[in-house]
Scaffold this motif. Sequence first.
Motif, PDB file in Angstrom:
ATOM      1  N   VAL A 265       0.827  -1.198   0.000  1.00 60.52           N
ATOM      2  CA  VAL A 265       0.000   0.000   0.000  1.00 60.52           C
ATOM      3  C   VAL A 265       0.867   1.256   0.000  1.00 60.52           C
ATOM      4  CG1 VAL A 265      -0.189   0.085   2.521  1.00 60.52           C
ATOM      5  CG2 VAL A 265      -1.966   1.123   1.102  1.00 60.52           C
ATOM      6  N   GLY A 266       2.013   1.204   0.693  1.00 60.18           N
ATOM      7  CA  GLY A 266       2.915   2.358   0.693  1.00 60.18           C
ATOM      8  C   GLY A 266       3.449   2.657  -0.695  1.00 60.18           C
ATOM      9  N   SER A 267       3.727   1.612  -1.466  1.00 56.96           N
ATOM     10  CA  SER A 267       4.175   1.803  -2.839  1.00 56.96           C
ATOM     11  C   SER A 267       3.087   2.460  -3.677  1.00 56.96           C
ATOM     12  CB  SER A 267       4.582   0.453  -3.443  1.00 56.96           C
ATOM     13  OG  SER A 267       4.968   0.593  -4.776  1.00 56.96           O
ATOM     14  N   ARG A 268       1.827   2.071  -3.433  1.00 61.61           N
ATOM     15  CA  ARG A 268       0.723   2.674  -4.185  1.00 61.61           C
ATOM     16  C   ARG A 268       0.577   4.160  -3.850  1.00 61.61           C
ATOM     17  NH1 ARG A 268      -2.931  -1.442  -2.249  1.00 61.61           N
ATOM     18  NH2 ARG A 268      -4.362   0.262  -1.752  1.00 61.61           N
ATOM     19  N   PHE A 269       0.690   4.502  -2.582  1.00 61.09           N
ATOM     20  CA  PHE A 269       0.561   5.901  -2.182  1.00 61.09           C
ATOM     21  C   PHE A 269       1.729   6.725  -2.727  1.00 61.09           C
ATOM     22  CE2 PHE A 269      -2.851   4.495   0.305  1.00 61.09           C
ATOM     23  CZ  PHE A 269      -3.503   5.574   0.881  1.00 61.09           C
ATOM     24  N   ASP A 270       2.941   6.167  -2.701  1.00 63.99           N
ATOM     25  CA  ASP A 270       4.102   6.874  -3.241  1.00 63.99           C
ATOM     26  C   ASP A 270       3.948   7.069  -4.749  1.00 63.99           C
ATOM     27  OD1 ASP A 270       7.060   7.760  -2.723  1.00 63.99           O
ATOM     28  OD2 ASP A 270       7.160   6.434  -4.480  1.00 63.99           O
ATOM     29  N   PHE A 271       3.417   6.052  -5.425  1.00 63.96           N
ATOM     30  CA  PHE A 271       3.177   6.165  -6.861  1.00 63.96           C
ATOM     31  C   PHE A 271       2.182   7.283  -7.157  1.00 63.96           C
ATOM     32  CE2 PHE A 271       0.638   5.193 -10.591  1.00 63.96           C
ATOM     33  CZ  PHE A 271       1.600   4.931 -11.557  1.00 63.96           C
ATOM     34  N   HIS A 272       1.123   7.344  -6.350  1.00 63.02           N
ATOM     35  CA  HIS A 272       0.112   8.377  -6.583  1.00 63.02           C
ATOM     36  C   HIS A 272       0.695   9.768  -6.325  1.00 63.02           C
ATOM     37  CE1 HIS A 272      -4.024   9.758  -7.103  1.00 63.02           C
ATOM     38  NE2 HIS A 272      -3.793  10.600  -6.117  1.00 63.02           N
ATOM     39  N   MET A 273       1.532   9.902  -5.320  1.00 66.90           N
ATOM     40  CA  MET A 273       2.153  11.194  -5.066  1.00 66.90           C
ATOM     41  C   MET A 273       3.050  11.593  -6.237  1.00 66.90           C
ATOM     42  SD  MET A 273       4.490  12.335  -1.813  1.00 66.90           S
ATOM     43  CE  MET A 273       5.784  11.159  -2.241  1.00 66.90           C
ATOM     44  N   ALA A 274       3.840  10.638  -6.751  1.00 68.06           N
ATOM     45  CA  ALA A 274       4.694  10.929  -7.896  1.00 68.06           C
ATOM     46  C   ALA A 274       3.861  11.283  -9.135  1.00 68.06           C
ATOM     47  CB  ALA A 274       5.603   9.731  -8.191  1.00 68.06           C
ATOM     48  N   LYS A 275       2.750  10.594  -9.328  1.00 67.12           N
ATOM     49  CA  LYS A 275       1.891  10.880 -10.488  1.00 67.12           C
ATOM     50  C   LYS A 275       1.258  12.262 -10.372  1.00 67.12           C
ATOM     51  CE  LYS A 275      -1.926   9.013 -13.235  1.00 67.12           C
ATOM     52  NZ  LYS A 275      -2.570  10.322 -13.376  1.00 67.12           N
ATOM     53  N   THR A 276       0.829  12.622  -9.165  1.00 67.36           N
ATOM     54  CA  THR A 276       0.227  13.948  -8.975  1.00 67.36           C
ATOM     55  C   THR A 276       1.241  15.044  -9.269  1.00 67.36           C
ATOM     56  OG1 THR A 276      -1.249  13.045  -7.264  1.00 67.36           O
ATOM     57  CG2 THR A 276      -0.956  15.436  -7.337  1.00 67.36           C
ATOM     58  N   LEU A 277       2.455  14.884  -8.734  1.00 72.56           N
ATOM     59  CA  LEU A 277       3.497  15.888  -8.992  1.00 72.56           C
ATOM     60  C   LEU A 277       3.872  15.909 -10.470  1.00 72.56           C
ATOM     61  CD1 LEU A 277       5.411  17.988  -7.836  1.00 72.56           C
ATOM     62  CD2 LEU A 277       7.065  16.162  -7.384  1.00 72.56           C
ATOM     63  N   CYS A 278       3.909  14.741 -11.092  1.00 69.18           N
ATOM     64  CA  CYS A 278       4.238  14.671 -12.520  1.00 69.18           C
ATOM     65  C   CYS A 278       3.166  15.363 -13.357  1.00 69.18           C
ATOM     66  CB  CYS A 278       4.395  13.208 -12.951  1.00 69.18           C
ATOM     67  SG  CYS A 278       4.973  12.995 -14.638  1.00 69.18           S
ATOM     68  N   ASP A 279       1.897  15.135 -13.017  1.00 67.44           N
ATOM     69  CA  ASP A 279       0.809  15.806 -13.740  1.00 67.44           C
ATOM     70  C   ASP A 279       0.889  17.323 -13.570  1.00 67.44           C
ATOM     71  OD1 ASP A 279      -0.152  13.388 -14.594  1.00 67.44           O
ATOM     72  OD2 ASP A 279      -1.664  13.215 -13.025  1.00 67.44           O
ATOM     73  N   LEU A 280       1.221  17.757 -12.347  1.00 63.43           N
ATOM     74  CA  LEU A 280       1.337  19.188 -12.090  1.00 63.43           C
ATOM     75  C   LEU A 280       2.468  19.802 -12.919  1.00 63.43           C
ATOM     76  CD1 LEU A 280       0.676  21.772 -10.484  1.00 63.43           C
ATOM     77  CD2 LEU A 280       2.242  20.940  -8.707  1.00 63.43           C
ATOM     78  N   ARG A 281       3.631  19.165 -12.892  1.00 61.82           N
ATOM     79  CA  ARG A 281       4.768  19.686 -13.658  1.00 61.82           C
ATOM     80  C   ARG A 281       4.517  19.610 -15.165  1.00 61.82           C
ATOM     81  NH1 ARG A 281       5.724  22.256  -9.662  1.00 61.82           N
ATOM     82  NH2 ARG A 281       7.286  21.665  -8.108  1.00 61.82           N
ATOM     83  N   THR A 282       3.754  18.612 -15.589  1.00 61.50           N
ATOM     84  CA  THR A 282       3.419  18.504 -17.016  1.00 61.50           C
ATOM     85  C   THR A 282       2.557  19.682 -17.439  1.00 61.50           C
ATOM     86  OG1 THR A 282       3.567  16.083 -16.974  1.00 61.50           O
ATOM     87  CG2 THR A 282       2.285  17.072 -18.746  1.00 61.50           C
ATOM     88  N   ARG A 283       1.604  20.066 -16.599  1.00 58.38           N
ATOM     89  CA  ARG A 283       0.773  21.227 -16.926  1.00 58.38           C
ATOM     90  C   ARG A 283       1.582  22.521 -16.902  1.00 58.38           C
ATOM     91  NH1 ARG A 283      -2.768  18.453 -13.373  1.00 58.38           N
ATOM     92  NH2 ARG A 283      -2.243  19.894 -11.676  1.00 58.38           N
ATOM     93  N   GLU A 284       2.620  22.578 -16.082  1.00 60.29           N
ATOM     94  CA  GLU A 284       3.410  23.799 -15.922  1.00 60.29           C
ATOM     95  C   GLU A 284       4.645  23.830 -16.812  1.00 60.29           C
ATOM     96  OE1 GLU A 284       2.658  24.670 -11.145  1.00 60.29           O
ATOM     97  OE2 GLU A 284       4.350  23.429 -11.775  1.00 60.29           O
ATOM     98  N   ILE A 285       4.857  22.796 -17.634  1.00 61.27           N
ATOM     99  CA  ILE A 285       6.149  22.616 -18.291  1.00 61.27           C
ATOM    100  C   ILE A 285       6.542  23.811 -19.150  1.00 61.27           C
ATOM    101  CG2 ILE A 285       5.065  21.340 -20.178  1.00 61.27           C
ATOM    102  CD1 ILE A 285       8.605  20.846 -18.680  1.00 61.27           C
ATOM    103  N   PHE A 286       5.599  24.428 -19.851  1.00 60.06           N
ATOM    104  CA  PHE A 286       5.961  25.561 -20.710  1.00 60.06           C
ATOM    105  C   PHE A 286       6.529  26.713 -19.873  1.00 60.06           C
ATOM    106  CE2 PHE A 286       5.285  29.422 -23.133  1.00 60.06           C
ATOM    107  CZ  PHE A 286       5.662  29.059 -24.410  1.00 60.06           C
TER     108      PHE A 286
END
Length: 744
Positions: A265-286
């Motif tokens: 479960v800890g791996s799943r939560f860490d994955f979700h945190m990484a995905k959220t940050l990745c989505d945020l940076r993807t939206r901000e990339i420009f």
Amino acid sequence: MASDALRSQVATKWQDAFKRLNNNQPGISGLLTFSESWTNTLDFVRPVNLKEGQSHKPEDLAVARKDFEMVNRCRRLPVCLEIFLDELRQKFYLVREDVDSYLAQYEQSEDPIHIYNLIFRLKEWYDAWLPSEELGATIRNAFILSFQTQLYSILGPTFVKGFKDFIASTLPSSDPEMSDKAPDIEMWVIFEMLGFLDRYESIIASAGYEHIEAHVLENCAGQWATPMMDSLRAWMSEKIVPWMLLMYGREAATTDDARVMLANVGSRFDFHMAKTLCDLRTREIFDIIVDYPDSAGALHDLKDCLQRVDQRGALVKSLRKANRKRLLHPGADTRLILSQYVATIKCLRIVDPPGVLLFKVADPIRRYLRERPDTIRCIVSNLVGDEDSGDSLVDESEPIVPLQQPDIEDYTDPNWEPEPIDAGPVQTNRPSDVISTLVSIYDSKDLFVKELQVLLAQRLLAITDDNVEKVDKERRNIEILKIRFGEAALQVCEVMLKDMTDSKRIDGHVQSQKASIVHPTIISRQFWPMLESSEIVMPGQFQVLQDQYAKEFIAFKPDKRLRWLPHLGTVHLELQLEDRTVEADVPPLEAAFIELFSGQSIWKMNDLITAVGSVDRSAALKALLTWVDKGVLKEDEPGTFRLLEIAEEASPTRDSSRIVPAQQEIPPVASLQQQQAEQMKIYWKFIEGMLTNLGQLPLDRIQTMLKFAPGYDQTVEQLAGFMEAARREGLVAVKDGIWKLTPK
């Protein structure tokens, strides 16, 4: 009719059942005892009504134990259990009433406290109806299954929403100034008792995911200077892991046990945190790329996240979309696009060193820049250190290296790594310097070299005074560019620099023989780019000075001749008028006009134009109005100008109809596009001859035959552009790719 054997079998079973129920006692006394135990057992396990204050007394358990053993010994427990479960279903309406009441309160206030109260009320019903452990595991397990089944059937969407809100309220606050609530361990025990942990595991996890998302967005949005991943993982370790232990690791006896329980479960939560940050940076990339290098921390976060989350395709799609919307449009300056492209190169090198993402993102930018006519000039201006070009595209700390060619895979290299899985069949961009990447926008570096020659010629001809430092600076630039483009490519530039030095030496010799106020720049016509032509003829003393200088030059260089370009350069004038002296540095056309006024005080503009040669009327008006502004000439009537020997008061306003719009200074050297257009005019005679003699020809055939013409070096794309321009002028026609002359 029943057979005798069947009658005998039934009678035997009846006798066995009677003996078992009668407990081998005389008469029916045992049967009466069993009947009493059966009644007592059913009364004891029958669900009570808490609303009426009913409950089981402790002393009832001792009596019920003996009765229960009697029923079990007589093998009637299954029937008793069936009756108990049926009464449980009948009485479950009592639980439903409480559930509806608490959920109604929640719907009105949306306060999770009502869900909390409901859960504890459900525990009271559960405890009140739960059979004692001393009655055995069978009846107890049957009750748990039946109770949970009945309970889940009455808990609808409202409870699910409220339960999620309540779980969210148990999560630690993201505000560091707020103290965390003490964990309510009893509540999690109740969840497990009622089966909520298994049934609503996804709801509990989603509440945790949303809490992580909110924390990441609140603390990381727009924060690009430093990497955030380590601080996020520290926050999760301090805040979220203790909360996760309540659900997933309550039974852990040691730290190692808890680590094993939380691994998945800890791996799943860490994955979700990484995905959220990745989505945020993807939206901000420009914007991250725009802010580079101050946004390097966000790029390192993005690199770490992409190793954990497969979001590479989304990143490419987001950045290409942002580029199309915010960058690749006519309103964006070419230099701005180049700056963003260079920043994109640097940023994506950090995120993806193999260059797969850069190749996919850069392709639309490269194609767009290739279509812009001033792209090469912007790049070359930066290479030679154009002072008006703003921020440099090239990092000064980046070493100067020759233009790199595509690398060949060296499989013997111990550090060799295979292409990423999403690289595709196209060769990825190996790391190279920025200039090599910019030059690679075009198929050949010859275009850059030619544009470099044009720009160097303009800069050298712009040196109006005896400024040796400027020439030395250009010489240093050429030495640096030799490293990039090679010695052979810049031989013409070497000749131009040598001409500047020789010009100073020749001028010094001529001045020593006969002093002159004329200081021309003498260049080699064959090695310089095509200069802007003009038919201006300098009148009066200017012509005399030119002829005198040319005579001394021929005496020094008998095999050479001077061809004056009088429209280029600057003239320093000192005008002696009756009441004043006016000094000015003006272009040659202004000097030619004012020289004509030395012999005649009133001129019409048409006569002035005729006297100096063919001059554009707007350029002539601009030159004359320059002297009007200085108070030397006055326009008595439109097109007629008079010399003011005695100054007059300046006119407060000028006729708006005579104001000439500001014109951009025409460079002395023709641009690369102008030179190509002039060159193609020469080759038009070849094309016209082909189409006249051979009739209709495809474009590639015309290109093949033009290669035999001396000096032809145009590409098929450039030829296609020229032929399209000829078609618009009505010179040729095209159908299905076949070109022919238009009948005259």
